[in-house]
Structure formats: structure tokens, C-alpha cells
Design a protein around this motif. Structure first.
Motif, PDB file in Angstrom:
ATOM      1  N   GLN A   1       2.132  -3.260  -2.758  1.00 32.74           N
ATOM      2  CA  GLN A   1       2.758  -3.951  -3.635  1.00 32.74           C
ATOM      3  C   GLN A   1       3.863  -4.820  -4.068  1.00 32.74           C
ATOM      4  O   GLN A   1       4.001  -5.420  -4.735  1.00 32.74           O
ATOM      5  N   ILE A   2       4.301  -3.290  -3.657  1.00 29.12           N
ATOM      6  CA  ILE A   2       6.561  -3.442  -4.583  1.00 29.12           C
ATOM      7  C   ILE A   2       7.129  -3.976  -3.652  1.00 29.12           C
ATOM      8  O   ILE A   2       7.828  -4.633  -3.214  1.00 29.12           O
TER       9      ILE A   2
ATOM     10  N   MET B   1       6.950  -8.041  -3.988  1.00 31.81           N
ATOM     11  CA  MET B   1       7.100  -8.557  -4.428  1.00 31.81           C
ATOM     12  C   MET B   1       9.372  -8.784  -3.965  1.00 31.81           C
ATOM     13  O   MET B   1       9.952  -9.045  -3.823  1.00 31.81           O
TER      14      MET B   1
ATOM     15  N   MET C   1       4.420   0.510 -12.016  1.00 36.25           N
ATOM     16  CA  MET C   1       4.769  -1.248 -12.421  1.00 36.25           C
ATOM     17  C   MET C   1       6.094  -2.006 -13.075  1.00 36.25           C
ATOM     18  O   MET C   1       6.035  -2.468 -12.373  1.00 36.25           O
TER      19      MET C   1
ATOM     20  N   MET D   1       8.507  -2.175  -9.134  1.00 37.83           N
ATOM     21  CA  MET D   1       8.059  -3.058  -9.323  1.00 37.83           C
ATOM     22  C   MET D   1       8.841  -4.008  -9.716  1.00 37.83           C
ATOM     23  O   MET D   1       9.172  -4.805  -8.953  1.00 37.83           O
TER      24      MET D   1
END
Lengths: 319, 353
Positions: B109-110, B113, B161, B164
Motif C-alpha cells: 500500500q505504501i 502511493m 498510515m 504512507m
């Protein structure tokens, strides 16, 4: 994963054994005497006794049962006297047809249903959403045999009469013989199978996607500056597929039996038609074979679907 | 020039029950290295305001301006705004478990990004993700990068989070209730982490919370919102020691403090108003213990308060020099209120302190 497969396959074998036993019992409580049927109306009691002896029907039931299981384990499903060939061959002949109809239809309904559902969910209450809903309700309320007949009337009969010989009126061409003809003969059956089911999947996908698209992680995906397409398909659809997979597992299991009507309407000599004729002919070995085949398929479909959950959702542990 | 300047932001949503006026004219600004705290109850419009600026609230009717480095976020193209999100403006949200995608690895997920905004290869992005996890003090980052969010604790998820959100060195971080779902000890760690990263990378932070205690430690400036309107703006010290608006006073007095040991908490009585039919005049008047005739009919402007301390402004008709929370000041306020009130508009029941 391996542990899961071993466990589920063992369980599957147990289920199959129960089914096989139930089918065996069915054979004996069925109100008909195989030897007498085979011997014909004019035969004497002696001939009937001879046939009984040759088929091993005069042995004790337990011995017959063990013989039967033994034959099953060796892949022998018995002999169809009506078709004058082993049941395995009957299935071998018909299975490709049914599989073509069923899997082609399933792929088509997944494609249509899921994409329609996603489109509707991304534009809730829009004209497109309402159109999808209207179509879904229309086809959902449509019986398969009616839809098939309508296709035949409009796309085969009317079109051919008008000089456009695009869709055949029925029959089956093996894929090996001519892939193009195979496709041409299957398009109408596929759509017949698919459209009715696709409506369920469209509604299901729409509901599931609407819920998922309201989730916090979708907001996170948008806050990352991802393109909307990626947000919807990569982040939304992956999570929204769970209920669809569940439904697909159920439908896949019943699919083999589910194409009976379609096969009948389009004159496709598949397993569905075989079931119908075997029942009316009292061809017990074929009926037993088909019941076993269908059960095996349901067992297998369930294992595949459960494994698919784990592939979709990393939180699901297969044990 | 400030990094972000929002002027007279108004947001409303059409619903089947009527138009919800979520934000009704809010202005604020924040600069690099500074923290703006936006405080208010649920439904005060604080999240809507910030999410609208970055285009995460489609479907609303928006007016006003939000200039980010001179460009108006509210009028720029959707694609242009999308490219700013993540790269220049990072965001973290309340519930770190539901804010991370449950089906994808944290590192993935990072990396997504990073790769969305740069040309980094997978290998480079992965390396960067590991560095980021290390930066936010996730233990064994090279191993944890392959974990799924459900394998992280609550605090670690919020750290991830943050990693990220800060992956691309954004200039602005919008933290929407970042500690609300966390334990108190973890809350402190997360706030400490955010401050450390702010100092290190000179980030502007907008910290949205309903907890005045949280902003007390970190915010440079605080904006108190109620029913979509700004009630009071001040630097942190002025707001804490000399609050002017009765709503701010109420919020401060409803906080548990060591000095109030053994006493009951003082809640603000009543409920926040409906945003479909917000009250006439000052939106807080139905709950205000110092309500005056004028409050019912006329919305007070956001004017200088606290006897003119720089930047301390409050939207209240009470005299600007009565600021602070103490029984004597409360008595003064009541006195003023009584003199400006006809019998009909009595104070709400139980509202008098």
C-alpha cells in the motif's frame, strides 16, 4: 494450504462414499427388477434367474455392495443396457457438451453481471444504475425455457427467414471439429444460461460494491491520489467480490443440473438431456453415474470456492 | 504567503430531507512547520471542510476559496487535484484499521502511493517503504513491510498510515482525528511522532479533533467550529487560558482535569443543532447559558476578543474583555446576559453554570 487440501479432499471422499451408498440403496428400493426388464416380456423364469446370476444379483447384499464400491474405486460406473455401452463412455460423450454450455455460460454471466453491477454501483441512482436494475429484474423474472424460446424465435427463426443465417437453431459441433462452429452453436445457449444468472450477480455486485465504496480504505485510496479506475477495480472490486464468490460457489455446484432446460431447448445432447432420457427409460446405472458425477462436482466446487476465499482475503486462514 | 489559505468556505449537500449546510463560511490558514487545530463536536463540519478542500467530498455544493501555494484547490481540474493528493497533501484518518486496505500488504500500500506519483521501480519503492516504516519506528521494517494490516497493532497501523501519508514528502498533512481510535498511551506516541516528523520535514499540519486536550499540546493555532461555523480562533495559549466564546469555555470545562478531582464533569447541555434547519442567529444560542436577545436574531461576527490579543477572534456578542474560565468570569457573563435579556428568552434549563 496443503493441509487444507488434504483435509477437504478426505472429507470430500467421505461425502462421496455416503452418496455412493445412498445411490446403492436407491437401486434396491427402486420398484423395478433389472433382470426381468433385460430378459424381456416373453422370457421364462429360468432365463431371468440366469441373467440374475450373471449380473451377480443373487449374491448377498453386502457382497454386492462391496463389489459395487470396488468397481467405483476402479472408475467403473457400470453398464448402460439402454445405450449398450459403459456408463463412463456415456458420460465421456455428453460431458464436453454440458461443460461447454455450463462453463461458457458461467464465464459470460460473471462478466456481464459483475461489470453491470460495478457500473451501477459507481453511479448510484443515475440513469445507468436504473437501467441496469430494470434489465436485471426483467431477466431475473424470465424463465430459462422462455428466454431460450424467445432467442430461437427472434435470433434464429426470424433472422434466418430474413436472410441472415447467423445463429443456428440447435445442435452441437465439437470444439475439435471446428472451433468457429462450436462457438456459433453455443452463443445462444450461453446467453440463455447467462442472462438469467447475470441479473442476480449484477444486483449482488452492486450492493456489495456500494457498501465497499463507502469504506474508509476507499477514502484512503482516493487520498493517495490514485486514479478513480484503480480505486474502483483494484481497491473496491477486490473487496466487493466476496459475496459474489460465495454465490458462485453455490451456482457452480448446481450448474450441471441447471443446464437441463437450456440443453433441451437448443437440442444439445448433453448430460442434462441424458438425465431426462435415463429417468424415463429407467436406465438406473446411468442415473447413478450422473448422481455421483454431480455430487463429485459439487464437492469439488466447494473446495475451490473455499480456496478462492483465501486467495481473495489474506485474513482467511485455510485449516 | 501561507501554504494554505481557506476563505469563506461553504459546503452544502442536497439530501432527500433537505439541504444539509455542513460548512457555512469558514476561513483559516496554515503555514509550513505550523499546526492548525480544528476542534468541534461530531457534525460541526470540521472533517467536511478539510475533505472538501482536497476533493474527497464529491456531490456537495461548494463556494469560497482554498489557495494552496497560490492555486485554488476548489476550482482546479479534478486530475490536477488528484495529483496533489498524496504527493503534496498527505492525509491520515481516524480508524487506522479500516483506513488501510485489509487485503493488501502494508508495504504494497505504501509502494502503491510512491509508484503512483513517481517513476520509481518496484525495488526502489520497496526500499523506500522500508525506510519509511523505519522512520515511523516500526520494529523490523524489512520484515514487517510484508505484513497485512491485521497483523499490525492499532498504533502500528496509524504509524503505517503516517508513513504512507509522508511517503512523498508532502507539504501539508491533514490528520483527521488521528488518535481517536487509539489508547491514551499510544495517542501520545502518535502525536509525538507527528511532531517529530513535522520538525524534521517542515510540514504544515491540520489536526482535526473533538478533543481539546490533544490540540492543547501541539497546535500553534486553534479554530473552534460549531454547526459549520467558526466560533473562535486563537493561538493555543490564548484559547486555553482566556477563552472568550461560551462554547469554547464549555468544551474546556467538560475536559477532565487533575484540578477538578472528585468533582463531576460539566457537560454542555443539549444537542448540536440540525444542519438542515440551523437555528437563527448564533447557532449555539439554544445551548448557551448566557443567551441574550440579540443572539437569537443576529449571528455575531468573528471579531477581536480577549481585549485585543493579536489573532484572537470570537463570534460572540459578549464583551470582548471577558475572557477565561473561572466562577467569577462566569458570574460576570451571566450578569451581562441577564441585563440584555427579556424574560421570554430565558437561559436553557440547567444551562447556568
Amino acid at each position: 494450504m496443503l493441509k487444507f487440501l488434504v483435509r477437504r479432499l478426505t472429507l470430500g471422499v467421505a461425502v462421496m462414499w455416503v452418496v455412493a451408498t445412498a445411490v446403492f440403496i436407491l437401486y434396491f428400493i427402486a420398484p423395478h427388477d433389472v433382470a426381468r426388464t433385460l430378459a424381456g416380456k416373453q422370457s421364462t423364469e429360468r432365463v431371468i434367474q440366469l441373467i440374475r446370476h450373471r449380473l451377480g444379483l443373487d449374491k448377498p447384499i453386502t457382497e454386492q455392495y462391496l463389489d459395487y464400491l470396488n468397481r467405483l474405486l476402479h472408475g467403473d460406473l457400470g453398464y448402460s443396457y439402454v445405450n449398450s455401452m459403459p456408463v463412463v463412455n456415456v458420460i465421456k460423450e455428453d460431458l464436453p457438451i454440458t461443460a461447454s454450455v455450463a462453463f461458457g455460460g458461467a464465464i459470460l454471466w460473471l462478466l456481464i453481471g459483475v461489470s453491470a453491477g460495478v457500473l451501477a454501483a459507481t453511479r448510484p441512482r443515475s440513469f445507468l444504475d436504473r437501467t441496469v436494475t430494470a434489465f436485471a429484474l426483467f431477466f431475473y423474472s424470465m424463465p430459462v425455457f422462455l428466454l431460450g424460446q424467445l432467442f430461437l424465435l427472434l435470433l434464429f427463426f426470424r433472422l434466418t427467414m430474413a436472410g441472415f443465417d447467423i445463429f443456428p437453431g440447435g445442435g452441437y459441433v465439437p470444439f475439435a471439429a471446428s472451433p468457429g462452429e462450436w462457438l456459433r452453436h453455443l452463443i445462444l445457449p450461453w446467453f440463455t444460461v447467462a442472462l438469467v444468472s447475470a441479473s442476480t450477480y449484477a444486483r449482488l455486485t452492486r450492493g456489495s460494491m456500494l457498501e465497499v465504496l463507502g469504506e474508509d480504505y476507499i477514502r484512503t485510496a482516493r487520498s493517495k491520489g490514485l486514479r478513480e479506475r484503480r480505486v474502483i477495480y483494484r481497491h473496491g472490486l477486490r473487496a466487493g467480490m466476496s459475496p459474489v464468490v460465495t454465490q458462485f460457489g453455490i451456482d457452480l455446484g448446481t450448474l450441471l443440473g441447471g443446464v437441463i432446460l437450456t440443453e433441451t431447448v437448443f437440442g444439445l445432447p448433453g448430460l442434462g438431456q441424458q438425465i431426462v432420457t435415463s429417468i424415463s427409460d429407467g436406465d438406473l446405472p446411468v442415473i447413478m453415474g450422473l448422481v455421483l458425477l454431480a455430487s463429485g462436482f459439487i464437492v469439488l466446487a466447494n473446495i475451490v470456492v473455499d480456496a478462492l476465499y483465501a486467495v481473495l482475503d489474506p485474513r482467511v486462514r485455510l485449516t | 504567503m501561507q501554504l494554505l489559505t481557506v476563505e469563506d468556505l461553504k459546503v452544502s449537500f442536497p439530501t432527500p430531507d433537505g439541504v444539509v449546510e455542513a460548512v457555512r463560511g469558514v476561513s483559516f490558514s496554515v503555514d509550513r512547520g505550523k499546526t492548525l487545530g480544528i476542534v468541534g463536536e461530531s457534525g460541526s463540519g470540521k472533517s467536511v471542510a478539510t475533505q472538501t478542500i482536497v476533493g474527497l467530498n464529491p456531490g456537495g455544493k461548494v463556494s469560497g476559496q482554498a489557495r494552496f501555494e497560490g492555486r485554488d484547490l476548489l476550482t482546479m481540474g479534478r486530475d490536477e487535484l488528484r495529483r496533489l493528493r498524496g504527493a503534496e497533501i498527505g492525509m491520515i484518518f481516524q480508524d487506522p484499521l479500516s483506513s488501510l486496505h485489509p487485503y493488501y500488504r502494508v508495504g504494497w500500500q505504501i509502494m502503491e502511493m510512491i509508484r503512483n506519483h513517481t517513476d520509481m521501480t518496484k525495488r526502489q519503492a520497496r526500499q523506500r517503504a522500508i525506510e519509511l516504516l523505519e522512520l515511523v519506528r516500526i520494529p523490523q521494517p524489512h520484515r514487517r513491510v510484508d505484513d497485512y494490516p491485521f497483523q499490525f497493532s492499532g498504533g502500528m497501523r496509524q504509524r503505517a498510515m503516517i508513513a504512507m501519508a509522508l511517503a512523498l514528502n508532502p507539504k501539508l498533512l491533514i490528520a483527521d482525528e488521528p488518535t481517536t481510535a487509539l489508547d491514551v498511551t499510544v495517542q501520545a506516541q502518535i502525536m509525538e511522532l507527528m511532531q517529530r516528523l513535522q520538525d524534521e520535514f517542515d510540514i504544515a499540519i491540520i489536526l482535526i479533533t473533538h478533543d481539546l486536550g490533544v490540540v492543547a499540546d501541539v497546535a500553534d493555532e486553534v479554530l473552534v467550529m460549531y454547526a459549520g461555523k467558526p466560533m473562535e480562533v486563537a493561538d493555543r495559549r490564548s484559547l486555553y487560558y482566556r477563552p472568550h466564546h461560551p462554547y469554547t469555555v464549555g468544551l474546556l470545562e467538560s475536559l477532565p482535569r487533575p484540578t477538578n478531582k472528585g468533582q463531576r464533569l460539566k457537560p454542555i447541555t443539549g444537542q448540536p443543532p440540525s444542519l438542515i434547519h440551523p437555528p437563527q442567529g448564533c447557532p449555539f444560542h439554544p445551548r448557551c447559558p448566557y443567551v441574550m436577545d440579540r443572539c437569537v436574531s443576529e449571528m455575531p461576527p468573528l471579531d477581536d476578543a480577549d481585549g485585543g490579543v493579536a489573532g484572537h477572534r470570537s463570534a460572540c456578542w459578549l464583551p470582548s474583555d471577558i475572557a477565561g474560565a473561572s466562577p467569577e468570569l462566569d458570574a460576570q457573563r451571566l450578569d451581562v446576559a441577564q441585563r440584555n435579556r427579556t424574560a421570554v428568552a430565558a437561559a436553557p434549563e440547567g444551562g447556568a453554570r
